[in-house]
Scaffold this active site. Sequence first.
Site, PDB file in Angstrom:
ATOM      1  N   HIS A 344       0.804  -1.227   0.000  1.00 12.96           N
ATOM      2  CA  HIS A 344       0.000   0.000   0.000  1.00 12.96           C
ATOM      3  C   HIS A 344       0.830   1.268   0.000  1.00 12.96           C
ATOM      4  O   HIS A 344       0.265   2.352   0.120  1.00 12.96           O
ATOM      5  CB  HIS A 344      -0.930   0.045   1.217  1.00 12.96           C
ATOM      6  CG  HIS A 344      -1.962  -1.028   1.242  1.00 12.96           C
ATOM      7  ND1 HIS A 344      -3.231  -0.842   0.759  1.00 12.96           N
ATOM      8  CD2 HIS A 344      -1.916  -2.306   1.694  1.00 12.96           C
ATOM      9  CE1 HIS A 344      -3.928  -1.958   0.921  1.00 12.96           C
ATOM     10  NE2 HIS A 344      -3.148  -2.860   1.478  1.00 12.96           N
ATOM     11  N   LYS A 533      -8.811  13.594   4.598  1.00 19.94           N
ATOM     12  CA  LYS A 533      -7.862  12.480   4.595  1.00 19.94           C
ATOM     13  C   LYS A 533      -6.866  12.733   5.707  1.00 19.94           C
ATOM     14  O   LYS A 533      -6.836  13.822   6.280  1.00 19.94           O
ATOM     15  CB  LYS A 533      -7.138  12.401   3.248  1.00 19.94           C
ATOM     16  CG  LYS A 533      -6.555  13.739   2.783  1.00 19.94           C
ATOM     17  CD  LYS A 533      -5.940  13.658   1.400  1.00 19.94           C
ATOM     18  CE  LYS A 533      -6.950  13.683   0.287  1.00 19.94           C
ATOM     19  NZ  LYS A 533      -6.954  12.504  -0.551  1.00 19.94           N
ATOM     20  N   ARG A 534      -6.033  11.731   6.022  1.00 19.07           N
ATOM     21  CA  ARG A 534      -4.986  11.960   7.003  1.00 19.07           C
ATOM     22  C   ARG A 534      -4.124  13.158   6.581  1.00 19.07           C
ATOM     23  O   ARG A 534      -3.937  13.412   5.398  1.00 19.07           O
ATOM     24  CB  ARG A 534      -4.109  10.712   7.131  1.00 19.07           C
ATOM     25  CG  ARG A 534      -4.793   9.572   7.865  1.00 19.07           C
ATOM     26  CD  ARG A 534      -5.061   9.921   9.311  1.00 19.07           C
ATOM     27  NE  ARG A 534      -3.849   9.951  10.077  1.00 19.07           N
ATOM     28  CZ  ARG A 534      -3.413   8.956  10.840  1.00 19.07           C
ATOM     29  NH1 ARG A 534      -4.125   7.854  10.974  1.00 19.07           N
ATOM     30  NH2 ARG A 534      -2.280   9.065  11.505  1.00 19.07           N
ATOM     31  N   LYS A 539       0.423  14.417   0.936  1.00 19.47           N
ATOM     32  CA  LYS A 539      -0.949  14.671   0.472  1.00 19.47           C
ATOM     33  C   LYS A 539      -1.175  16.147   0.154  1.00 19.47           C
ATOM     34  O   LYS A 539      -2.169  16.520  -0.457  1.00 19.47           O
ATOM     35  CB  LYS A 539      -1.959  14.171   1.501  1.00 19.47           C
ATOM     36  CG  LYS A 539      -1.931  12.643   1.675  1.00 19.47           C
ATOM     37  CD  LYS A 539      -2.910  12.201   2.754  1.00 19.47           C
ATOM     38  CE  LYS A 539      -2.804  10.716   3.085  1.00 19.47           C
ATOM     39  NZ  LYS A 539      -3.467   9.851   2.085  1.00 19.47           N
ATOM     40  N   THR A 641      -8.900   6.218  -1.911  1.00 16.28           N
ATOM     41  CA  THR A 641     -10.234   5.634  -2.040  1.00 16.28           C
ATOM     42  C   THR A 641     -11.287   6.707  -1.770  1.00 16.28           C
ATOM     43  O   THR A 641     -12.412   6.610  -2.257  1.00 16.28           O
ATOM     44  CB  THR A 641     -10.427   4.457  -1.059  1.00 16.28           C
ATOM     45  OG1 THR A 641      -9.953   4.857   0.233  1.00 16.28           O
ATOM     46  CG2 THR A 641      -9.650   3.234  -1.519  1.00 16.28           C
ATOM     47  N   LYS A 645     -15.055   7.664  -3.490  1.00 18.73           N
ATOM     48  CA  LYS A 645     -16.301   7.931  -2.741  1.00 18.73           C
ATOM     49  C   LYS A 645     -16.867   9.290  -3.123  1.00 18.73           C
ATOM     50  O   LYS A 645     -18.085   9.446  -3.299  1.00 18.73           O
ATOM     51  CB  LYS A 645     -16.024   7.900  -1.230  1.00 18.73           C
ATOM     52  CG  LYS A 645     -15.618   6.524  -0.715  1.00 18.73           C
ATOM     53  CD  LYS A 645     -14.969   6.578   0.674  1.00 18.73           C
ATOM     54  CE  LYS A 645     -14.223   5.285   0.934  1.00 18.73           C
ATOM     55  NZ  LYS A 645     -13.285   5.377   2.083  1.00 18.73           N
TER      56      LYS A 645
HETATM   57  C1  26Q Z   1       3.106   0.575  10.633  1.00 14.46           C
HETATM   58  C2  26Q Z   1       3.955   0.262  11.664  1.00 14.46           C
HETATM   59  C3  26Q Z   1       3.805   0.866  12.916  1.00 14.46           C
HETATM   60  C4  26Q Z   1       2.786   1.783  13.094  1.00 14.46           C
HETATM   61  C5  26Q Z   1       1.938   2.081  12.060  1.00 14.46           C
HETATM   62  C6  26Q Z   1       2.115   1.502  10.804  1.00 14.46           C
HETATM   63  C7  26Q Z   1       1.213   1.828   9.704  1.00 14.46           C
HETATM   64  C8  26Q Z   1      -0.150   1.928   9.928  1.00 14.46           C
HETATM   65  C9  26Q Z   1      -0.994   2.240   8.902  1.00 14.46           C
HETATM   66  C10 26Q Z   1       1.682   2.037   8.435  1.00 14.46           C
HETATM   67  C11 26Q Z   1       0.808   2.343   7.400  1.00 14.46           C
HETATM   68  C12 26Q Z   1      -0.540   2.451   7.636  1.00 14.46           C
HETATM   69  C13 26Q Z   1      -1.524   2.790   6.616  1.00 14.46           C
HETATM   70  C14 26Q Z   1      -1.298   2.951   5.339  1.00 14.46           C
HETATM   71  C15 26Q Z   1      -2.370   3.329   4.404  1.00 14.46           C
HETATM   72  O1  26Q Z   1      -3.496   3.586   4.827  1.00 14.46           O
HETATM   73  N1  26Q Z   1      -2.129   3.381   3.106  1.00 14.46           N
HETATM   74  C16 26Q Z   1      -3.160   3.751   2.149  1.00 14.46           C
HETATM   75  O2  26Q Z   1      -3.789   2.567   1.684  1.00 14.46           O
HETATM   76  C17 26Q Z   1      -4.916   2.862   0.883  1.00 14.46           C
HETATM   77  C18 26Q Z   1      -5.596   1.554   0.538  1.00 14.46           C
HETATM   78  O3  26Q Z   1      -4.844   0.842  -0.387  1.00 14.46           O
HETATM   79  C19 26Q Z   1      -4.507   3.638  -0.362  1.00 14.46           C
HETATM   80  O4  26Q Z   1      -5.672   3.992  -1.063  1.00 14.46           O
HETATM   81  C20 26Q Z   1      -3.736   4.890   0.040  1.00 14.46           C
HETATM   82  O5  26Q Z   1      -3.246   5.534  -1.111  1.00 14.46           O
HETATM   83  C21 26Q Z   1      -2.591   4.525   0.965  1.00 14.46           C
HETATM   84  O6  26Q Z   1      -1.946   5.692   1.446  1.00 14.46           O
END
Ligand code: 26Q
Length: 800
Positions: A344, A533-534, A539, A641, A645
């Site tokens: 991702h 979004k975050r 972004k 995503t 939406k």
């Molecule tokens: C990892 C290790 C320790 C703490 C946190 C994390 C962590 C947590 C969440 C690392 C990454 C995430 C989330 C990533 C994410 O949401 N990516 C998004 O995924 C979506 C679904 O595929 C995409 O549409 C987005 O583009 C992408 O940013």
Amino acid sequence: QLADAILERLRYDVCKHPEAATDGDWFAATAHAVRDRLVPNWLDTVHAHERQDAKQVYYFSMEFLLGRALGNALLALDLEPAATEALTRLGVDPHAIEAYEPDPALGNGGLGRLAACFLDSMAAVGLPGIGYGIRYDYGMFRQGLQEGWQVEYPDYWLRTGNPWEFRRPELTYHVRFGGTVQSSGGRALWCDTEDVLAVAYDTPVPGWNSRVVNTLRLWSAESTEPIELHLFNRGEYAAAVSVKNTAENISRVLYPDDSTPQGEELRLRQEYFFVSASLQDILRRFSRVHRDWSRLADLAAVHLNDTHPALAVPELMRLLVDEHDMAWEEAWEITGKVISYTNHTLMPEALETWPMALVHRVLPRPAQIIESLNERFSRFAARRKLPGPVRERLALIDPHSQRARMGHLSVLASHRVNGVSAVHSDLVREKLFADFAALFPDRFCNVTNGVTPRRWLAEANPGLAQLVDSAIGPGWRADLGQLAGLREMASDAAFRQRFREVKAANKQQLADFIVQTTGIAVDPGSLFDVQIKRFHEYKRQLLNLLQVLARYRDIVEHPEHDHVPRTVIFAGKAASAYWMAKLIIKLVNDVAARVNNDPRVGDRLKVVFLADYGVSLAQRIIPAADLSEQISTAGTEASGTGNMKLALNGALTIGTEDGANIEIRDAVGAENIFIFGNSVNQVAELRADGYDPRSVHAADPRLQAVFAMLVGDALAPEEPERFRALHDALLEHGDHYQLLADFDAYLEAQQAVDRVWGDPEEWSRRALLNVAAMGPFSSDRAVRDYAATIWGVQPVLAPH
Ligand code: 26Q
């Protein structure tokens, strides 16, 4: 009937008289009554899967960002009108009941929400799919604002109880930590471990109109040890519960971090905890029916939602080799057939790695297995006569830092690796894992993300759903491609009028919410421009703000011009430790304070920050949006995503050639979307050729004026240096995400937006063409793609 059922549940499950019942009691009673209607289908579904001995998908994810369940369940059962009528008859407000439900936020953002959409879609299309994850006591932090700064509050979502889950104490597994590994007769014995119990909690996943109810199984950590009474009796209360607390802390809280792993020991424990419990559960289910382990891949597909569950690779090896006496080579072959992996993110800082010293201490036996895989793979690379540097790049354990590369491990073990949009999958193959792609070219594929039309259109936007029904009937809920039937309606003036009325009603509702929650009065007739979004530098919420400041200046300096009235809405959380992202949130609020209170501006520009973005808030904002901001630096947003939406709800997109924006453009037609800025290749070239943001700044008086506001006394007269770090990141430290490079093109695209907005017929025509083109972005399509090309599973006949 439903009213009677609710009254009965109120009496027997909640134990209250109607006269004494609170909103919370009515919610619990309603949820139980609805749940009762899911249970028969749920039992039938589980039974059908067993009877047909069907291959199942096990979707391993650290995050499931589910959103509220009541409205979704009512929709799936086609009980919404009945519930509204029943509650109204009982004298309670259905909206208050719905709003009472805590929003389960067991995820950070896109990745967690995607997992939730996939669960919904697997149930809707009849795929046997089980979600496996962690039942965090505390979900994503709740976001508050103090003087415009983000503050975080714990999200104890279970405080009022959870009517949807079933605790399954009989499904409890030991998960081992620590200890040592001894070898006896060529076998590894992992001993003297400190075990933690994983207890299953099951939540139903109702399929829309499909009679299928799938399962989300979340693990809660419990101690093997009760409190230590001898310590308690000596008055050592903290010591008495310390072992118990250490165990239970594993499922205490979701790591609130989007895309920057911090390598904490507790995170490692969480990851191992849930994959070990889940795999033990899968092997137990298999072995109740089968003895021949070589058939495991005929019955089970394990999917890794990013690398967070990558310890499933050594854990499956450990279970097969150590506990089921399988030869290493055979176990490895099976592992490869069972496991698949979705990437991702491309951002280097977001790729998980673990120091091997830590892994050895916390998980000595899995650590050995990783070492062994690393050695075997390195011998394989040597036999292939790959050059030294390539072999170093391929190594599962970085030879310099001695860190395990979880992406590498996942790619090596998987029969398929996919990205989440066409451009992202290309970059995964050509850049991120290029060395692996050379070795295993057939392993890499694309499955573009999708979103569930049930939650994101039918539930969130009943007005538009009804309008769509009136034109093409209700079938789009299960077959989003039918939206193509709306294309011709885009040239029907009466239909466009009705579309504008729906949008206006949604905007009025959001305007009411905005004034209630922020005190800001916005004009519901203005263009609602949303970026939700975050908060993350890539972004580029900051690019949006630079544009807002330029617009503000233009309004003040040229009051005689026609200015399209806009309401610019931001929402999103910043990772707790991500200082720059938090500063950008503060900037949104300072810009809002300045712009909204400047009498020279009036209704022509308002800036709003809505706190505590999450699934529920998204369901409010998205139906009211006119313009969708998708402005990441090309090559950084894997898919997005929210972009899907928003377009599905009739917003036009202003965006870069990034992630799924590209496929959205191809679907809606370039004339119906505002694409601007540098492409992936141009971004890379600029970076390679020595990008100089200062020369861009020097050549553009608008930028000079905007940067002067950023650090002058325009925004923070009491602290003019407050935003220095943002100013410097762009002008002094190289503007890593190339905001300035895209600034001019962005402003031009925004002017094109204003021009089209000036022609409401044209705007609504384009908006309808966007809705009509969203068929391919259903998560039903996505899970069917996964089923056919990655998992090798088929829908199971709906139970009778
Ligand atoms: C990892 C290790 C320790 C703490 C946190 C994390 C962590 C947590 C969440 C690392 C990454 C995430 C989330 C990533 C994410 O949401 N990516 C998004 O995924 C979506 C679904 O595929 C995409 O549409 C987005 O583009 C992408 O940013």
